[in-house]
Design a protein around this motif. Structure first.
Motif, PDB file in Angstrom:
ATOM      1  N   SER A  65       0.825  -1.207   0.000  1.00 56.61           N
ATOM      2  CA  SER A  65       0.000   0.000   0.000  1.00 56.61           C
ATOM      3  C   SER A  65       0.859   1.256   0.000  1.00 56.61           C
ATOM      4  O   SER A  65       2.035   1.235   0.371  1.00 56.61           O
ATOM      5  CB  SER A  65      -0.919   0.011   1.230  1.00 56.61           C
ATOM      6  N   VAL A  66       0.246   2.356  -0.404  1.00 56.17           N
ATOM      7  CA  VAL A  66       0.927   3.651  -0.346  1.00 56.17           C
ATOM      8  C   VAL A  66       1.298   3.961   1.096  1.00 56.17           C
ATOM      9  O   VAL A  66       2.394   4.459   1.378  1.00 56.17           O
ATOM     10  CB  VAL A  66       0.022   4.757  -0.923  1.00 56.17           C
ATOM     11  N   GLU A  67       0.405   3.648   2.019  1.00 55.96           N
ATOM     12  CA  GLU A  67       0.656   3.921   3.440  1.00 55.96           C
ATOM     13  C   GLU A  67       1.905   3.198   3.939  1.00 55.96           C
ATOM     14  O   GLU A  67       2.756   3.778   4.624  1.00 55.96           O
ATOM     15  CB  GLU A  67      -0.561   3.498   4.264  1.00 55.96           C
ATOM     16  N   TYR A 128      -4.295   2.035  -2.513  1.00 54.19           N
ATOM     17  CA  TYR A 128      -4.645   3.146  -1.633  1.00 54.19           C
ATOM     18  C   TYR A 128      -6.155   3.122  -1.431  1.00 54.19           C
ATOM     19  O   TYR A 128      -6.841   2.241  -1.970  1.00 54.19           O
ATOM     20  CB  TYR A 128      -4.170   4.483  -2.211  1.00 54.19           C
TER      21      TYR A 128
END
Length: 346
Positions: A65-67, A128
């Motif tokens: 994920s982007v996170e 995301y």
């Protein structure tokens, strides 16, 4: 000038020799090294690299994920690392690529799977809140593929890499079509690299059980990624086939993996082109490697697949492929999908 990794190595036991390779390549001779591993095999990988990278700091990447990538990037900025090594499958490598770009340090990719051409591509495919997107990143500075890990990876994921490489043939035809119809410039070197990677694989009789086949698959995926670096975009490896892939991901998330969808997308695009010779070659290759050819084999009805084909051009605005060229109405799409299902549904 041709951008290329400092080192590219495909063999068994590559992970255990990571420290020696970094030193020999002058990638990390004096500074601190960070190693990013995924959640699945993190402990095993950490144990293998510890003897040769005793001062390396290991970070766990939760997912693709982007996170997770942004969190890793923040950790890398704090540590003044000379290089970060991403060890794992596609999600771990993509997250590490993006994190390295945020931290402004080079990245070394150590692949333990061969599911798609992201090993060497200048993009990171990350999830995301709104779905899934591709983010531009620098190409890895060096690339290792450890065949011991690849042999132990899920077969379906390794086989899916075949579908991703073979889809290059459809993407190249789309690029040529856009050049003829729209005057879009073509990068001949990028085109040649993407085509060569697919042609090296498509006619082989062996499969993922052999080191020889896996070596060619790894080299083809790496070459495919490099073709995108040369082109400055995903054009040589992503056409109408990948537009269909992205549409399926948007409409029916979790349906199948990247390579399987790319393979079906490529087969359907050659069906639309009425290129019987190439269609037979592509579907034969997919069948030989136990990859799906029809929508039903990935759990989609003809109606659902037609819906994805209709949405496909909107996933890459401005890209001209066989789908944009034919400009089919919804009813025409349904008819063509039904024809394809009748031909390849069993």
């Amino acid at each position: 000038m041709l951008p290329a990794p400092l080192t590219m190595e495909v063999r068994r036991g590559a992970v255990a020799q990571l420290g020696a390779l970094l030193a020999d390549s002058r990638v990390a001779t004096s500074g601190r090294v960070a190693v990013a591993v995924g959640p699945g095999q993190g402990d095993h990988i950490e144990g293998l690299i510890a003897p040769t990278l005793d001062e390396a700091e290991v970070f766990r990447v939760a997912d693709g994920s982007v996170e997770a990538a942004v969190s890793l990037g923040a950790d890398l900025r704090k540590g003044a690392y000379e290089v970060v090594v991403g060890v794992g499958g596609g999600r771990t490598i993509d997250a590490t690529k993006y994190a390295a770009s945020l931290a402004g340090i080079p990245m070394v990719a150590v692949a333990t799977n061969l599911s798609h051409d992201g090993i060497c591509s200048p993009t990171a495919s990350l999830t995301y809140e709104g779905g899934k997107g591709s983010f531009g990143v620098p190409m890895p500075l060096a690339i290792l593929v450890d065949l011991d890990f690849v042999h132990n990876a899920p077969e379906s994921l390794v086989r899916s890499g075949v579908g991703d490489v073979v889809s290059n043939l459809s993407a190249i035809d789309d690029w040529i079509l856009s050049n003829v119809e729209r005057g879009e410039p073509i990068d001949g070197l990028a085109c040649s690299m993407a085509r060569t990677s697919a042609e090296a694989l498509i006619g082989r009789d062996d499969s993922i059980e052999s080191d020889a086949f896996l070596t060619v698959l790894a080299e083809s995926l790496i070459l495919s990624g490099m073709s995108m670096v040369i082109a400055g975009s995903s054009r040589p490896s992503s056409g109408g086939d990948h537009e269909i892939l992205h549409a399926v991901d948007q409409l029916f998330p979790g349906t199948s993996n990247h390579g399987e969808l790319a393979g079906i997308g490529a087969a359907f695009c050659f069906f639309l082109r009425e290129d019987e010779a190439r269609l037979a070659q592509v579907t034969g290759c997919l069948r030989r490697h136990r990859l799906p050819v029809s929508p039903a084999e990935i759990g989609l009805s003809a109606e659902q697949f037609a819906e994805a084909v209709a949405l496909a051009p909107a996933t890459r605005p401005g890209r001209y492929t066989i789908l944009e060229h034919l400009r089919m109405s919804d009813s025409e799409i349904r008819d063509r999908v039904e024809d394809y299902v009748r031909a390849f549904g069993s």
